[in-house]
Motif scaffolding. Structure first.
Motif, PDB file in Angstrom:
ATOM      1  N   HIS A 245       0.847  -1.187   0.000  1.00 14.26           N
ATOM      2  CA  HIS A 245       0.000   0.000   0.000  1.00 14.26           C
ATOM      3  C   HIS A 245       0.882   1.236   0.000  1.00 14.26           C
TER       4      HIS A 245
ATOM      5  N   TRP B 125       1.505   4.789   2.063  1.00 12.46           N
ATOM      6  CA  TRP B 125       1.320   5.184   3.451  1.00 12.46           C
ATOM      7  C   TRP B 125       1.675   6.657   3.617  1.00 12.46           C
ATOM      8  N   ALA B 126       0.983   7.307   4.541  1.00  9.85           N
ATOM      9  CA  ALA B 126       1.362   8.672   4.920  1.00  9.85           C
ATOM     10  C   ALA B 126       1.976   8.623   6.313  1.00  9.85           C
TER      11      ALA B 126
ATOM     12  N   LEU C  48       4.954  16.517   1.857  1.00  8.58           N
ATOM     13  CA  LEU C  48       4.138  17.719   1.899  1.00  8.58           C
ATOM     14  C   LEU C  48       4.354  18.411   3.228  1.00  8.58           C
TER      15      LEU C  48
ATOM     16  N   ASP D 202       2.713  21.226   5.885  1.00 18.88           N
ATOM     17  CA  ASP D 202       1.453  21.878   6.156  1.00 18.88           C
ATOM     18  C   ASP D 202       1.482  22.365   7.596  1.00 18.88           C
TER      19      ASP D 202
ATOM     20  N   VAL E 168       4.552  15.694   5.975  1.00 17.46           N
ATOM     21  CA  VAL E 168       3.894  14.414   5.714  1.00 17.46           C
ATOM     22  C   VAL E 168       4.582  13.754   4.527  1.00 17.46           C
TER      23      VAL E 168
ATOM     24  N   VAL F 101       4.587  10.753   1.852  1.00 18.00           N
ATOM     25  CA  VAL F 101       3.704   9.739   1.276  1.00 18.00           C
ATOM     26  C   VAL F 101       4.587   8.759   0.510  1.00 18.00           C
TER      27      VAL F 101
ATOM     28  N   SER G  21      -0.992   6.547   8.331  1.00 21.63           N
ATOM     29  CA  SER G  21      -2.255   6.138   7.709  1.00 21.63           C
ATOM     30  C   SER G  21      -1.946   5.449   6.396  1.00 21.63           C
ATOM     31  N   ARG G  22      -2.807   4.513   6.031  1.00 24.21           N
ATOM     32  CA  ARG G  22      -2.744   4.007   4.671  1.00 24.21           C
ATOM     33  C   ARG G  22      -3.390   5.041   3.753  1.00 24.21           C
ATOM     34  N   VAL G  23      -2.932   5.133   2.516  1.00 23.72           N
ATOM     35  CA  VAL G  23      -3.439   6.166   1.605  1.00 23.72           C
ATOM     36  C   VAL G  23      -4.108   5.504   0.402  1.00 23.72           C
ATOM     37  N   GLU G  24      -5.361   5.823   0.197  1.00 19.19           N
ATOM     38  CA  GLU G  24      -6.071   5.279  -0.961  1.00 19.19           C
ATOM     39  C   GLU G  24      -6.589   6.379  -1.884  1.00 19.19           C
ATOM     40  N   VAL G  25      -6.047   7.572  -1.718  1.00 16.77           N
ATOM     41  CA  VAL G  25      -6.400   8.662  -2.642  1.00 16.77           C
ATOM     42  C   VAL G  25      -5.168   8.976  -3.476  1.00 16.77           C
TER      43      VAL G  25
ATOM     44  N   VAL H 246      -2.172  11.084  -4.863  1.00 16.25           N
ATOM     45  CA  VAL H 246      -1.435  12.227  -4.292  1.00 16.25           C
ATOM     46  C   VAL H 246      -0.660  12.918  -5.413  1.00 16.25           C
TER      47      VAL H 246
ATOM     48  N   LEU I 239      -4.239  12.935  12.362  1.00 12.60           N
ATOM     49  CA  LEU I 239      -4.761  11.986  11.376  1.00 12.60           C
ATOM     50  C   LEU I 239      -5.762  12.679  10.444  1.00 12.60           C
TER      51      LEU I 239
ATOM     52  N   LEU J 222      -5.126  17.204   4.111  1.00 11.92           N
ATOM     53  CA  LEU J 222      -3.993  17.621   3.272  1.00 11.92           C
ATOM     54  C   LEU J 222      -3.930  16.799   1.981  1.00 11.92           C
TER      55      LEU J 222
ATOM     56  N   PRO K 155      -5.987   3.104  10.342  1.00 10.09           N
ATOM     57  CA  PRO K 155      -6.507   4.317   9.714  1.00 10.09           C
ATOM     58  C   PRO K 155      -6.149   4.325   8.226  1.00 10.09           C
ATOM     59  N   VAL K 156      -7.118   4.648   7.404  1.00  9.24           N
ATOM     60  CA  VAL K 156      -6.900   4.727   5.966  1.00  9.24           C
ATOM     61  C   VAL K 156      -7.479   6.056   5.483  1.00  9.24           C
ATOM     62  N   ILE K 157      -6.739   6.727   4.621  1.00  6.26           N
ATOM     63  CA  ILE K 157      -7.256   7.944   3.997  1.00  6.26           C
ATOM     64  C   ILE K 157      -7.952   7.516   2.715  1.00  6.26           C
TER      65      ILE K 157
ATOM     66  N   PRO L 214     -11.077   7.891  -0.456  1.00  2.00           N
ATOM     67  CA  PRO L 214     -11.760   8.926  -1.243  1.00  2.00           C
ATOM     68  C   PRO L 214     -13.066   9.339  -0.552  1.00  2.00           C
TER      69      PRO L 214
END
Lengths: 428, 428
Positions: A356, A358-359, A387, A389, A394, A396, A422-426, A428, B253, B259, B283-285, B287
């Protein structure tokens, strides 16, 4: 009763093998798209059905209209018959009716239940016209009738209403119940011509050769009558409902919805008002981002609003042989099955090797001098973006397994950094 | 058996009154938020339960920890006891366990099932730790255990997996299973501070005084273990899962998700891979527009993906006394109830007097000279907007009943106009 051992630190019990399975003799009426798919599911799933439900399903007779048509290779041709009387005389525990229409389905249903045998049917017209009569017949003969597949294909909405939500004080039930029209409306929304959208629906097996009952809303109305019975206790044949289909001009319907900034849907709803239950099937221009607007293609959705339980939504495949046959199968083994028995040795979970993105987020003050990036890089993790902020940075990552992330976290911890992960599913 | 008459042109059958209802004796352990709400639902719904399921539910004993606490006014104080042994000795058909934790819940469960009585429980920790053992005990003593309310509050996901989708070849199960953390994450997403969001969740009864098990993901992990058992046949206590909660810094989170342009969710999932079933709570980010991102506040969602049945999603209230008690009630009457019997005279549907907005669309060439607007106006319909697009004009009405729209359509028909009609639920 059982022996306890540990594998990888997790307790695993060795339970004795399940008892010899009971045999369920099944007679199937109809071997078209849905019936044929059921034959395949029964064949492929035999081992799982036996392991989980302790039952062996045996097809004992298959009624078809035409003996010569091609059938699934899993079907023993010796089981086929075109003789309704011979079929009805068969000694089966359950009769599955997957023919549709009232003749000979009604006779099959009455004979089966009248002999105290279970009936499983996918036939919405039958239930909409004769449901309570057949339910009473089943009650008198201490057997049961199940019809999960008659409404909303593979979505277990009948079960939900019948067994779970029926007593929550239902205020409104509303949904997209016809996969054919929803498939067509979705295609039109994407700019297709109507003739092409209909042909595509037919090629995919969602629409009948004569789709008139779908387009006119009659099919959705039958299903709404069944839901109204289960939700409000109103006889399906006594529900007064207003009906308007997507014919005669579905293209204009879709264009109107586009013009108004919404999505065109054929909505079926029954609502408890102070004066009684009112019901309608008609085209509605709904918000694209709502539960109905997001229901696309052959999908169905049912939203059940109740006093005690808020709004529950069920969505999924509303048409197609495989989902419908799945619901038939569920009805078939339900009386037989209980909770799954774990296999003699439970199939063990294994380490997750999926990758996956990750952030990892740290306070900027802590992350001075690129320590975050450097530590990640030393752990073999390439970050695709860092990133900044406010007060934090952060990182990714690219696709990477969680074990490597855990390693990196340990390395970061040695540097007194404790990122939020966090896992990232959007994108970036 | 029944007399047929017609009311308003719809056939209505007078069926004989249902047989004298069977009495179901219920002993309830625990009378807090959930147990108290069940007492209220049983009281309010007594008539409906009797009419629809032919059963009369009678509370015979209620076990509480503290005799002096305030109880629902519907509860007969004479039923209360603080004596566990006296409670267990009660002759009940069903025991409902709404205490939580393992002690004395495990003893109550074993004693009840061991005596061949039905057990209904809301206790996820109990099922996650001892589910298969208790299921086996129920099987041996020819009784049953039900625990719909242990996972996802008012959403009938246990029933769906156990009775319907368990045999569809499940590939992945994934969802938001903890209402407390989802409520907090949604609030943070709206810009609240963490302390305020937590206090709000507690004030609304979603979060315990000590929310540690929610925040750490342990609560979601228990629920995932139960779903993994039903979906894949893996013993809940043998499922190897990776767990990370939303603690210690939920605010960051949420800020990280913002972000990256997504929504923060505590996601629980179990996935069938070639090597075995892998599972995680973390935790997952996600859509914002997807099934998980749209699940807000105390809502839960479960998405079940399978070989035979595509993706089925169930969403609804995941926490709160009333939805959880609804699921207890459904488990309670399930063995007793069948299809609803229509009332002796079915409650008749009535004319729909609700008002909606409508779009009426006609070809521009036909609508010359404002004929559309004039005819609508003569029928007493005020149109809020007339939009022109390509070759047609679309009038959008103010709120008006369908009867008036039907009148207008008849008047338009006399002018040889046959508009396409849709209900409008988007702002114009």
């Amino acid at each position: 009763m059982s022996t306890l051992l540990e594998i990888d630190g997790a307790p695993v019990r060795l339970t004795p093998p399940p008892r010899e399975p009971r045999t369920l003799r099944v007679a199937l009426a109809g071997c078209g798209t849905v019936g044929g798919e059921l034959v395949r599911l029964l064949h492929q799933g035999a081992g799982e059905i036996r392991a989980r439900h302790g039952v062996r399903v045996r097809l004992v007779r298959v009624l078809v209209a035409h003996a010569g048509r091609p059938r699934p290779s899993e079907l023993d041709p010796a089981l086929l018959t075109t003789d309704l009387d011979a079929f009805l005389a068969e000694d089966a525990d359950v009769v599955v009716e997957a023919i549709g229409g009232l003749d000979p389905a009604l006779r099959i249903a009455r004979t089966t239940l009248g002999r105290g045998r279970r009936l499983v049917t996918a036939n919405k017209a039958l239930i909409a016209a004769h449901g309570p009569e057949l339910a009473e017949l089943a009650r008198r003969h201490r057997t049961r009738i199940d019809f999960e597949s008659a409404v909303a294909g593979g979505i277990p909405v009948i079960r939900a209403l019948r067994d779970s939500l029926g007593l929550t004080g239902i205020a409104r039930i509303r949904g997209v119940l016809n996969g054919t029209t929803n498939f067509i409306l979705t295609r039109l929304d994407e700019g297709w011509r109507y003739a092409d959208a209909l042909a595509d629906a037919q090629a995919r097996g969602f629409a009948e050769a004569n789709p008139a009952r779908d387009l006119s809303g009659e099919d959705a109305a039958d299903k709404l009558r069944i839901l109204g019975w289960l939700a409000f206790g109103i006889r399906p044949d006594a529900l007064v409902l207003r009906r308007r289909g997507i014919d005669p001009d579905p293209e204009r319907l879709a264009a109107d919805a586009r013009l108004l900034g919404g999505a065109p849907r054929l909505v079926a709803e029954a609502v408890q008002t102070e004066a009684g239950v009112v019901a309608a099937v008609e085209p509605v221009i709904v918000p694209s981002a709502g539960a109905l607007g997001r229901t696309r293609g052959e999908e169905n959705v049912v939203v059940i609003e109740s006093r005690a339980n808020g709004g529950v939504a069920l969505s999924g495949p509303g048409a197609g042989g495989s989902p419908t046959a799945s619901s038939l199968l569920a009805d078939l083994v339900r009386g037989a099955g209980r909770l799954p028995r774990p296999a003699p040795v439970a199939p063990l979970s294994v380490a997750d090797t999926r990758e996956h993105r990750w952030a990892l987020s740290v306070a900027r003050t802590q992350a001075a001098g690129g320590i975050l990036e450097r530590t990640l890089s030393r752990a073999g993790i390439v970050s695709t973006a860092v990133l900044a902020d406010g007060d934090r940075r952060v990182a990714v990552t690219g696709p990477v397994g969680w074990q490597r992330v855990d390693l990196a976290l340990r390395a970061l911890s040695a540097e007194r950094l404790a990122p939020v992960v966090s896992r990232v599913e959007v994108p970036v």
